[in-house]
Design an enzyme around this catalytic site. Structure first.
Site, PDB file in Angstrom:
ATOM      1  N   HIS A 129       9.827  -1.280  21.687  1.00  0.00           N
ATOM      2  CA  HIS A 129       9.801   0.287  21.960  1.00  0.00           C
ATOM      3  C   HIS A 129       9.940   0.797  20.547  1.00  0.00           C
ATOM      4  O   HIS A 129      10.593   1.761  20.226  1.00  0.00           O
ATOM      5  CB  HIS A 129      10.782   0.664  22.856  1.00  0.00           C
ATOM      6  N   ASP A 163       0.195  -3.737  21.854  1.00  0.00           N
ATOM      7  CA  ASP A 163      -0.678  -4.513  22.703  1.00  0.00           C
ATOM      8  C   ASP A 163      -1.982  -4.835  22.416  1.00  0.00           C
ATOM      9  O   ASP A 163      -2.558  -5.930  22.229  1.00  0.00           O
ATOM     10  CB  ASP A 163      -0.378  -4.488  24.249  1.00  0.00           C
TER      11      ASP A 163
HETATM   12  C1  GAF Z   1       4.460  -1.943  26.222  1.00  0.00           C
HETATM   13  C2  GAF Z   1       3.764  -0.886  25.537  1.00  0.00           C
HETATM   14  F1  GAF Z   1       2.458  -0.983  26.069  1.00  0.00           F
HETATM   15  C3  GAF Z   1       3.867  -1.192  23.912  1.00  0.00           C
HETATM   16  O1  GAF Z   1       3.100  -0.010  23.215  1.00  0.00           O
HETATM   17  C4  GAF Z   1       5.146  -1.331  23.687  1.00  0.00           C
HETATM   18  O2  GAF Z   1       5.801   0.064  23.492  1.00  0.00           O
HETATM   19  C5  GAF Z   1       5.959  -2.244  24.438  1.00  0.00           C
HETATM   20  O3  GAF Z   1       5.992  -1.939  25.819  1.00  0.00           O
HETATM   21  C6  GAF Z   1       7.361  -2.372  24.194  1.00  0.00           C
HETATM   22  O4  GAF Z   1       7.789  -2.760  22.755  1.00  0.00           O
HETATM   23  O5  GAF Z   1       4.108  -3.181  26.152  1.00  0.00           O
END
Ligand code: GAF
Length: 384
Positions: free
Chosen positions: A34, A171
């Site tokens: 996050h 991601d």
């Molecule tokens: C999910 C979100 F898609 C990512 O962008 C990221 O915020 C993650 O949660 C938490 O680190 O995978």
């Protein structure tokens, strides 16, 4: 493991045309949770679970998309694609098409087969891998290419603007840009990154709690709102603070009282997580695995207590790993509220580690987990 020959021949049988094949991996995040939407740091690795895309042109003006995972085919008119998401698996590929069209590309008619071996809802970024695989496949048909970081941004926009999930860049970025045997420290502010080699004697053991996780779920969005509210408080006092990336623990000591108690805790997680993530990359680069493991433990405690994004099952999976031989570090990975833990484990101990952890988890939690010994893989690419 994908059977490429079978995937190709199923596409051929269904659509009567040879497909061009692409693969985009899922990911595991070693540390930095996050933090991406706060323009901070993350350190994921692409893994050897992926979405395959097979694409072939059509001459009837249609776009047919088949998902092997859902066992379903849907068709659309290439010249009249849905403008809005339909809360259906096709939202992910359609979102990519909407963004590419918005970038000025004419979307041609095609048949697309998708097949993934990333467990759905496990927090290993199956959605991002579908987006990146689709983007690569469609761009190849159009005859266009983008640098990996730009491709990642387009796919993130598909998820934000079309699917309606407010995710950060991590991601899609790692799916498009991962490197074999490496973790990637990404600065989510300017998308600069450096690769940190994962030693050959370290296994990525990914333990699925079997508790479903979804970025589209309300908890992810409410955490993000709390993070942004904390940032707004600091920004009202200190010029130049646009995201929590710009804030310090000192800011929290000064102005934390003006935040809701939850916002203050969420901000403390994000600010300290950024520091841990950069330190973890340094430790990995120096081969200081003990320090890396310590930082992962600290990160999990912060994610669980301050960010409150863990769950009983994930806390149990992390706790049960602690005294097993070969463990370097363990924490809940991904968006939270379920999904998988990442365990860095000495390779030689990994098979026994998996067996022991699975047994302990089943006995304590009453759920049989799926635990995989993975390795860091390359990013999305065309398969020959
Ligand atoms: C999910 C979100 F898609 C990512 O962008 C990221 O915020 C993650 O949660 C938490 O680190 O995978």
């Amino acid at each position: 493991m994908h059977d490429l020959v079978a995937f190709r021949s199923k596409h051929l049988a269904r659509f009567q045309a040879e497909p061009a094949l692409f693969s985009a991996p899922g990911r595991v995040n070693l540390i930095g949770e996050h933090t991406d939407y706060a323009e901070g740091f993350v350190m994921p690795a692409a893994i050897n679970f992926a979405t395959l895309a097979g694409i072939s042109p059509r001459s009837d003006g249609k776009i047919a998309i088949y998902s092997e995972n859902y066992g379903e085919e849907r068709a659309f008119a290439a010249g009249d694609l849905p403008a809005r998401a339909g809360k259906h698996w096709t939202d992910y590929p359609l979102g990519v098409l909407a963004i590419l069209a918005g970038e000025g590309h004419r979307i041609p008619a095609f048949s697309l087969s998708l097949s993934g071996d990333i467990p759905l809802g496990s927090g290993l970024s199956s959605s991002a891998s579908v987006e990146v695989a689709t983007a690569l496949a469609v761009l190849s048909l159009i005859g266009a290419t983008y640098p990996g970081p730009v491709l990642a941004r387009l796919c993130q926009r598909a998820e934000n603007e079309f699917v309606g999930a407010n995710c950060g860049i991590m991601d899609q970025f790692i799916s498009a840009n991962g490197a074999k045997d490496h973790a990637l420290l990404l600065d989510c502010r300017d998308l600069s990154f450096r690769l940190a080699p994962i030693p050959a004697n370290v296994a990525l053991v990914i333990a699925n709690t079997m508790v479903k996780h979804s970025v589209a779920g309300g908890e992810y969005t409410s955490r993000r709102a709390e993070v942004e509210a904390a940032c707004a408080v600091i920004a009202s006092h200190r010029q130049g603070v646009r995201f929590l990336r710009d804030a310090t623990v000192d800011d929290l000591a000064r102005w934390g009282a003006e935040m809701t108690p939850n916002s203050l805790k969420r901000a403390r997680h994000v600010i300290t997580e950024n520091l841990r993530t950069v330190a973890a990359a340094d430790a990995l680069e120096k081969g200081d695995l003990a320090e890396l493991g310590r930082l992962m433990a600290e990160a999990h405690a912060s994610y669980s207590k301050d960010f409150e994004a863990s769950c009983v099952e994930a806390d149990a999976m992390v706790a049960l790993a602690q005294d097993l031989p070969g463990l370097i570090g363990a924490r809940l990975t991904g968006g939270g509220f379920g999904g998988c833990t990442i365990n860095l484990v000495e390779q030689s101990e990994a098979p026994e580690f998996v067996e022991a952890l699975a047994g302990r988890y089943a006995a304590q939690v009453g759920i049989v987990p799926q635990i995989h010994i993975c390795h860091a893989s390359g990013g999305a690419h065309r398969l020959e």
